[in-house]
Design a protein around this motif. Structure first.
Motif, short mmCIF file in Angstrom:
data_model
loop_
_atom_site.label_atom_id
_atom_site.label_comp_id
_atom_site.label_asym_id
_atom_site.label_seq_id
_atom_site.Cartn_x
_atom_site.Cartn_y
_atom_site.Cartn_z
N GLN A 240 -5.14 -16.26 14.84
CA GLN A 240 -4.93 -14.95 15.45
C GLN A 240 -3.95 -14.12 14.63
N ILE A 241 -2.90 -14.75 14.13
CA ILE A 241 -1.91 -14.04 13.30
C ILE A 241 -2.56 -13.51 12.03
N ASP A 246 -4.35 -9.03 8.88
CA ASP A 246 -5.37 -8.34 8.07
C ASP A 246 -5.67 -6.95 8.63
N ARG A 247 -5.70 -6.84 9.95
CA ARG A 247 -5.98 -5.54 10.58
C ARG A 247 -4.84 -4.57 10.29
N SER A 252 -2.67 0.14 7.51
CA SER A 252 -1.58 0.72 6.71
C SER A 252 -2.11 1.32 5.41
N GLU A 253 -3.17 0.78 4.86
CA GLU A 253 -3.75 1.31 3.63
C GLU A 253 -4.38 2.69 3.86
N GLY A 254 -4.78 3.00 5.08
CA GLY A 254 -5.39 4.29 5.37
C GLY A 254 -4.38 5.36 5.72
N LEU A 255 -3.11 5.00 5.87
CA LEU A 255 -2.09 5.98 6.19
C LEU A 255 -1.61 6.67 4.92
#
Length: 257
Positions: A240-241, A246-247, A252-255
């Motif tokens: 789960q971690i 990964d999410r 963060s890469e799209g910010l």
């Protein structure tokens, strides 16, 4: 007397046979005093036969009520005793069967970390024809078959169980019940930590519960539960971690920076 070893198992019978040989030799010699010597030999033989029977009888009677020795006991065969066995020295043998309990106060205080040699967990069989037998269970691939990673439980089932604090009824009885053997009104009842076998069963974890022959729960296999169930919980949470990590990374890469 040459040829007689007192420590051998049949030394009395051998001594009787040797006396019989001496008696035959005396008859052959036909000495004037032979009659008195033969009479003495007969008396000694009879006394030894009686002694042999008496020793066997007394030994059986003694062992049926228990066995106690201040020295060493070395047995090449098996030992079956219905009463208590006590020895201040070492006891060794190929096997032993005790109908009651087996206690070794010294073992409870022996720190094996101070002794050179390999160590292993000890298992005990509590059902079947070998009840009470101590031994070990191998963990090698060679000893196992039908190996699979599919476990009969989930991490969610483990997390549904609740650890508890409690006191054993038997310990409370030692303090409160005068009819209990070892009763002591000043006995301090210890607080215990653990799980309830019924809770594990209700949550589908009966694979960690040890049962009586009639199917009722007896105790929990804490060793396997700790090693396998808790590891499965950690593995599940780690998955789960990893998914959440990964999410977060993708978000963060799209910010804008």
């Amino acid at each position: 007397m040459a040829g007689i070893t007192p420590s051998s198992d049949r030394w009395i019978e051998r001594l009787v046979d040797r006396l019989a040989q001496i008696e035959d030799q005396l008859r052959t010699l036909q000495q004037p005093t032979g009659t008195s010597i033969l009479s003495l030999a007969d008396q000694v033989k009879q006394a030894l036969v009686t002694l042999s029977s008496r020793v066997a009888l007394e030994t059986n009677a003694y062992l049926s009520g228990g066995f106690s020795t201040g020295g060493n006991v070395n047995v090449t065969g098996s030992v079956n005793v219905t009463g208590p066995v006590a020895a201040t020295g070492p006891v060794s043998g190929s096997s032993g069967t005790f109908g009651g309990s087996l206690a070794s106060p010294g073992a409870a205080s022996t720190d094996v970390s101070l002794i050179a040699g390999l160590r292993q967990n000890v298992w005990q069989l509590y059902t079947g024809g070998n009840t009470g037998l101590y031994g070990f269970a191998p963990s090698t691939r060679e000893a196992k078959a039908n190996i699979t990673e599919k476990l009969p439980f989930t991490a969610a089932q483990v997390l549904a169980c609740t650890p508890r604090a409690y006191q054993y009824r038997g310990q409370i009885a030692l303090r409160d019940d005068p009819t209990t053997e070892g009763h002591d009104p000043d006995h301090v009842v210890p607080n215990e930590l653990g799980m309830l076998a019924e809770d594990l069963i209700d949550n589908g974890l009966s694979c960690f519960v040890e049962h009586n022959e009639d199917g009722t729960p007896r105790s929990i296999d804490y060793v396997t539960f700790s090693a396998v169930a808790l590891l499965e919980v950690v593995r599940s949470q780690q998955k789960q971690i990893d998914v959440l990590s990964d999410r977060i990374t993708r978000l963060s890469e799209g910010l804008p920076r």
